[in-house]
Scaffold this active site. Structure first.
Site, PDB file in Angstrom:
ATOM      1  N   SER A   1      32.864 -31.492  21.865  1.00  0.00           N
ATOM      2  CA  SER A   1      33.694 -30.307  21.647  1.00  0.00           C
ATOM      3  C   SER A   1      34.863 -30.230  22.632  1.00  0.00           C
ATOM      4  CB  SER A   1      32.806 -29.061  21.712  1.00  0.00           C
ATOM      5  OG  SER A   1      33.465 -27.931  21.194  1.00  0.00           O
TER       6      SER A   1
ATOM      7  N   ASP B   1      45.079 -40.236  25.242  1.00  0.00           N
ATOM      8  CA  ASP B   1      46.230 -40.513  24.387  1.00  0.00           C
ATOM      9  C   ASP B   1      47.526 -40.593  25.169  1.00  0.00           C
ATOM     10  OD1 ASP B   1      44.558 -40.604  22.242  1.00  0.00           O
ATOM     11  OD2 ASP B   1      45.389 -38.855  21.196  1.00  0.00           O
TER      12      ASP B   1
ATOM     13  N   LYS C   1      32.074 -33.790  17.963  1.00  0.00           N
ATOM     14  CA  LYS C   1      32.088 -32.405  17.481  1.00  0.00           C
ATOM     15  C   LYS C   1      33.481 -31.837  17.751  1.00  0.00           C
ATOM     16  CE  LYS C   1      30.157 -27.769  17.951  1.00  0.00           C
ATOM     17  NZ  LYS C   1      31.486 -27.163  18.153  1.00  0.00           N
TER      18      LYS C   1
END
Length: 389
Positions: free
Chosen positions: A293, A304, A318
């Site tokens: 999460s 990234d 999740k």
């Protein structure tokens, strides 16, 4: 019979606008028909009248609501008023208790640590004391988890304890529970001047805790850190705003995360603002299959942007938002309303974050041992080998 009549009225209220609209335009393909709605009331009546045990209409209605929500996904949930209130306490990072950390040794309960200034401290409970009974129920012969849970309760309520310090007689104490802050960030130095920070979960204050922990550890060492290891292994997520604030603390610009949703309040996009907490400091994130999460959002954003090297096992996957919606009777609904996407358009839900360096999944309690596990050793080598990921 009152609920049955109420259900009939609700069905009529549902169908009357639909019938009027049907005269003007064709009904949408997913609209419920009268027969389908009647099926629900038929099942309700059959269960109420013929099930082997007598169950109240109110209970059956609650079961129906819970069943509908539970079929959606593992995270959506209907909450009664008390559960809804407790959820607010957890997200705020607080609970009602006496301020102790309990350890299990040889099937006995001992006080491992006492929160300074908390109720247990005021009652002169000491680290090393053995917990013998809670509210008159002996620990011996009772599931240890039940005795530990019994320490928690409504702030302002009291709990009767029997404790014994080493070499002394047992003593009886009455302790008044209070709201206590639940820490989410734990720190220690490794390999000299590298900071290891374990974030167990995200509360509304975790970003503040982490920034303070970084500053405090540097002050304790008498100089700047040479690198940061952010340990998110076992972190199930929590308050997304705090995870986003931590990502912002390590980035100068760019997208952190965005969502796709049918529910307008969860159509969001977070971007980093100029200024970092620790500019140009090497950063490694440790993850495992239990990292989920909000912890995956943080990991994905820094990975990234090339700001962190991610080490460990593929994360849980999740990547969904559960909106907490208040109902008129004081209850609440935790409902999945959106999915998260990383800056590179990677969907987290069902996929997780793939580390830069994959290690075998481990079950470790990092800060409870002086031994450095494989993940921490790999993180140290990464930091020592280059200045930035």
């Amino acid at each position: 019979m009152q609920i049955t009549r109420l259900l009939t009225i609700l069905l009529l209220c549902w169908l009357m606008p639909a019938a009027q609209a049907a005269e003007e335009a064709p009904a949408p393909g997913n609209a419920l028909t009268l027969d389908e709605l009647r099926t629900f009331t038929d099942v309700f009546n059959q269960v109420r009248n013929n099930y082997v045990e007598d169950i109240s209409e109110q209970t059956l209605l609650r079961y129906a609501i819970e069943g509908m929500v539970q079929q959606l996904d593992p995270w959506s949930e209907f909450m009664d008023a008390e559960t809804f209130r407790q959820l607010g306490d957890v997200s705020a990072g607080r609970y009602g208790g006496i301020g102790v950390r309990v350890d299990i040794l040889a099937q006995r309960l001992f006080i491992e640590a006492v929160t300074p200034g908390g109720p247990a401290s005021e009652a002169r409970i000491l680290s090393g004391d053995q917990l013998l009974a809670v509210d008159g129920v002996p620990v011996r012969g009772r599931p240890l988890g039940d005795s530990m849970d019994a320490l928690l309760g409504e702030p302002g309520s009291t709990v009767e304890l029997r404790v014994r310090s080493p070499g002394e007689a047992a003593r009886e104490l009455t302790v008044t529970r209070d709201y206590l802050t639940v820490p989410s960030v734990f720190r220690k130095p490794v390999d000299g001047d590298i900071g290891l920070f374990h974030v167990s979960h995200f509360t509304r204050h975790s970003h503040e805790e982490l920034r303070a922990a970084i500053d405090d550890l540097g002050a304790d060492l008498g100089g700047p850190l040479s690198g940061i290891i952010l340990d998110l292994r076992g972190n199930p997520g929590g308050v997304i705003d705090s995870a986003v604030a931590i990502a912002d603390g390590f980035l100068d610009r760019g997208l952190i995360v965005y969502t796709r949703s049918r529910y307008a309040p969860t159509q969001i996009e977070f971007r980093a603002e100029p200024g970092q907490w620790t500019e140009a400091l090497p950063l490694v994130i440790l993850v495992d299959s239990r990292t989920a999460s909000a912890a995956e959002v943080l990991t994905g954003a820094l990975k990234d942007h090339g700001r962190a090297t991610v080490i460990g096992a593929r994360t849980y996957g999740k990547g969904s938002i559960q909106s907490v919606l208040a109902l008129r009777n004081g209850a609440g609904l935790k409902l999945t309303t959106a999915h998260y996407f990383t800056p590179s358009d990677t969907v987290i839900q069902g996929h997780g974050i793939v580390p830069d360096l994959v290690l075998e999944d481990q079950s470790v309690e990092v800060l409870e041992t002086t031994e450095l596990d494989a993940g921490i050793r790999a993180a140290i080598r990464t930091i020592r080998g280059k200045s930035l990921p």
